[in-house]
Design a protein around this motif. Structure first.
Motif, PDB file in Angstrom:
ATOM      1  N   VAL A 285       0.854  -1.189   0.000  1.00  0.00           N
ATOM      2  CA  VAL A 285       0.000   0.000   0.000  1.00  0.00           C
ATOM      3  C   VAL A 285       0.892   1.242   0.000  1.00  0.00           C
ATOM      4  N   THR A 286       0.528   2.209  -0.853  1.00  0.00           N
ATOM      5  CA  THR A 286       1.234   3.491  -0.871  1.00  0.00           C
ATOM      6  C   THR A 286       0.361   4.549  -0.215  1.00  0.00           C
ATOM      7  N   VAL A 287       0.924   5.216   0.792  1.00  0.00           N
ATOM      8  CA  VAL A 287       0.186   6.287   1.469  1.00  0.00           C
ATOM      9  C   VAL A 287       0.957   7.597   1.315  1.00  0.00           C
ATOM     10  N   GLY A 364       4.162   9.298  13.440  1.00  0.00           N
ATOM     11  CA  GLY A 364       2.723   9.061  13.428  1.00  0.00           C
ATOM     12  C   GLY A 364       1.972  10.234  14.030  1.00  0.00           C
ATOM     13  N   ASP A 365       0.985  10.732  13.291  1.00  0.00           N
ATOM     14  CA  ASP A 365       0.188  11.841  13.800  1.00  0.00           C
ATOM     15  C   ASP A 365      -0.662  11.353  14.975  1.00  0.00           C
ATOM     16  N   THR A 366      -1.123  12.322  15.797  1.00  0.00           N
ATOM     17  CA  THR A 366      -1.928  11.961  16.967  1.00  0.00           C
ATOM     18  C   THR A 366      -3.374  12.425  16.831  1.00  0.00           C
ATOM     19  N   VAL A 367      -3.645  13.201  15.795  1.00  0.00           N
ATOM     20  CA  VAL A 367      -5.026  13.628  15.560  1.00  0.00           C
ATOM     21  C   VAL A 367      -5.401  13.290  14.122  1.00  0.00           C
ATOM     22  N   ALA A 368      -6.686  13.015  13.917  1.00  0.00           N
ATOM     23  CA  ALA A 368      -7.165  12.704  12.570  1.00  0.00           C
ATOM     24  C   ALA A 368      -7.179  13.976  11.733  1.00  0.00           C
ATOM     25  N   GLU A 369      -6.756  13.854  10.490  1.00  0.00           N
ATOM     26  CA  GLU A 369      -6.679  15.014   9.601  1.00  0.00           C
ATOM     27  C   GLU A 369      -7.333  14.677   8.284  1.00  0.00           C
ATOM     28  N   VAL A 389       9.170  12.171   7.853  1.00  0.00           N
ATOM     29  CA  VAL A 389       7.846  12.371   7.246  1.00  0.00           C
ATOM     30  C   VAL A 389       6.751  12.042   8.252  1.00  0.00           C
ATOM     31  N   ARG A 390       5.617  12.699   8.080  1.00  0.00           N
ATOM     32  CA  ARG A 390       4.460  12.493   8.951  1.00  0.00           C
ATOM     33  C   ARG A 390       3.455  11.567   8.264  1.00  0.00           C
ATOM     34  N   LEU A 391       2.934  10.617   9.058  1.00  0.00           N
ATOM     35  CA  LEU A 391       1.877   9.725   8.582  1.00  0.00           C
ATOM     36  C   LEU A 391       0.535  10.193   9.127  1.00  0.00           C
ATOM     37  N   PHE A 392      -0.507  10.051   8.329  1.00  0.00           N
ATOM     38  CA  PHE A 392      -1.850  10.252   8.854  1.00  0.00           C
ATOM     39  C   PHE A 392      -2.053   9.339  10.065  1.00  0.00           C
ATOM     40  N   LEU A 393      -2.899   9.756  11.004  1.00  0.00           N
ATOM     41  CA  LEU A 393      -3.190   8.946  12.193  1.00  0.00           C
ATOM     42  C   LEU A 393      -3.642   7.534  11.809  1.00  0.00           C
ATOM     43  N   SER A 394      -4.512   7.424  10.826  1.00  0.00           N
ATOM     44  CA  SER A 394      -5.044   6.103  10.454  1.00  0.00           C
ATOM     45  C   SER A 394      -3.935   5.202   9.909  1.00  0.00           C
ATOM     46  N   ASP A 395      -3.000   5.777   9.169  1.00  0.00           N
ATOM     47  CA  ASP A 395      -1.886   4.976   8.663  1.00  0.00           C
ATOM     48  C   ASP A 395      -0.909   4.628   9.790  1.00  0.00           C
TER      49      ASP A 395
END
Ligand SMILES: [Zn+2]
Length: 489
Positions: A285-287, A364-369, A389-395
């Motif tokens: 999967v590519t995010v 890993g982010d801590t809030v949903a964006e 790099v920052r990952l979305f919270l869900s990822d």
């Protein structure tokens, strides 16, 4: 490979009325080209551009005092803009260096803006539209307002390099060759701030949505909100306020900028592609990821490796916020470290990971964006040499789950960091239009009047100065002059 970036530049919005600074025109520096730019040094004797401290010539700058070198660099920057722009009316800049806000970790480098705006002058391409002073003079072919009044005010931080509490260990690099190492390239900052003064700004309030004096800026006729499908000139004030914080929803519709995007920006958004995961939902999967303002940008050469988590060492201290202990250092050495946002600055986490031998950092982010990609990570540390790099919270949650079963030195979860996200240019929307800086919350002095931070290659007119800038204002390096042409230069 790109070099680290610094993130602490601001500019001051223009005053709405004519401001005169410095009565006498001391023609300290003059650049004759397609447009003549006159530098009016407004510093008193002995300080700023007149600082008599001895200095050794550096990087093509022949000055032998600090003041001479600063002024030579200013004149050099004025020559670059002057050779690029066209105007029959001299552009006069009131220039000074004074102590501005500065701490151990951040600084206001400089500020600049037009001293006045004009509308409905003879030759104005759009009626009922505010133009910055220097551009209005060019378009009218006459000197509007008071003859020889400064059209731009520019001020730069004289604390840098002279005050122990101001970015310790750093100073202005006064050479002209962009070889600034971990110092701050004065030439790049000069070019950036002059850009604002020449017209790279709106005079409309992004927080109230109010036009200056009831009229839109020329900027607003090319600033387009994709949510409501209108330019700022056509929006209501409330729509402008919403658009100013719409993140991916504010674009530039000037034809010259957008025609140049394929030759300037790289294709593909910053991305992470996972494999080897025991969790099927993360496998192959590519995010999309958000890049950091510090450390190198993801280039065209992918970085790959095993992902290893960094458990908190002292309870409550935050992951990666302390120098890594032997267990964590062994885990991340030669690997890509995964940590959760918080506890300390991300630059500190990355530096600790780098010292332990990590090759990159996932945060890993801590809030949903919402949004096309995670927002960039702010911060500054020129000694960081690995990307973050920052990952979305869900990822990030999926990564965390995939790392539960691992050995002390291996997880089996592989990641490739590169530019494989989305069929679009880095810093443009899906229609190929330049993204403008519209973070939420609004950043006074930065929002709306810059290109977006996600542009890559990095651009002179992003809100954070990048270390890999050249002194070019034109493609294939830079979009600044194309935007100036869109607004009438
Ligand atoms: Zn700026």
């Amino acid at each position: 490979m790109s070099k680290p970036r610094q993130a602490f530049k601001r500019f001051k919005a223009a005053a709405a009325s004519l401001v005169l600074l410095g009565a006498a025109l001391g023609l300290a520096g003059q650049a004759k080209a397609a447009a003549t730019i006159v530098i009016n040094n407004t510093n008193a004797a002995g300080v700023g551009f007149n600082d008599p401290a001895p200095a050794a010539p550096i990087g093509g700058n022949p000055g032998v005092t600090l003041g001479e070198q600063r002024l030579f660099a200013f004149t050099y920057a004025a020559n670059i803009w002057g050779a690029t722009l066209t105007s029959s009316i001299p552009i006069i800049i009131n220039a000074s260096m004074t102590p501005l806000t500065c701490t151990a970790t951040s600084a206001v480098l400089g500020s600049a803006g037009a001293t006045s705006t004009f509308a409905n002058f003879p030759g104005a391409p759009f009626t009922g539209t505010r133009y910055s002073y220097a551009l209005a003079n060019k378009l009218s072919g006459t000197y509007l307002g008071t003859l020889n009044a400064g059209q731009i005010t520019a001020n730069f931080n004289s604390n840098l390099g002279l005050n122990a509490n101001c970015l310790p260990g750093r100073t202005w690099y006064l050479g002209l060759d962009n070889i600034h190492g971990t110092d701050i390239d004065f030439l790049a900052v000069l070019l950036h701030e002059m850009g604002h003064g020449l017209g790279f700004q709106t005079f409309t309030s992004g927080t109230s949505g109010a036009f200056s004096g009831g009229l839109p800026s020329i900027w607003d006729r090319f600033l387009f909100g994709t949510v409501v499908g209108k330019t700022w000139a056509d929006m209501t004030a409330a729509e402008r306020v919403a658009s100013a914080v719409s993140r991916d929803g504010l674009v530039w519709i000037g034809p010259l900028v957008n025609a140049a995007i394929p030759s300037v920006l790289k294709f593909g958004l910053a991305s992470a592609t996972f494999s080897g995961s025991p969790a099927r939902e993360l496998n192959n999967v590519t995010v999309r990821v958000g890049e950091a303002d510090f450390g190198p940008s993801l280039g065209t050469s992918p970085i790959s490796g095993d992902v290893m988590p960094v458990p908190e060492q002292t309870v409550g201290a935050g992951q990666g916020c302390e120098p890594f202990n032997a267990v964590n250092a062994n885990a991340v050495n030669g690997k890509i470290a995964f940590m959760t946002l918080g506890g300390c600055t991300t630059a500190i986490k990355t530096k600790n990971a780098q010292n332990a031998g990590a090759t990159a950092v996932l945060i890993g982010d801590t809030v949903a964006e919402n949004g096309v990609q995670p927002i960039p990570i702010g911060g500054w540390d020129p000694s960081v040499t690995i990307p973050t790099v920052r990952l979305f919270l869900s990822d990030a949650d999926k990564v965390r789950a995939a790392l539960v079963n691992r050995s002390r030195s291996r997880s089996g979860l592989q990641v490739v960091l590169g530019r494989n996200g989305g069929a679009r240019y880095a810093g443009a929307d899906a229609q190929g239009r330049a993204l403008m800086f519209a973070p939420n919350p609004f950043v006074g002095g930065s929002s709306v009047s810059h290109f977006d931070r996600t542009m890559f290659r990095n651009q002179l007119m992003e809100p954070s100065i990048s270390n890999d800038l050249t002194s070019s204002l034109i493609p294939p390096e830079d979009l600044s002059f194309r935007l100036m042409q869109d607004i009438g230069w």
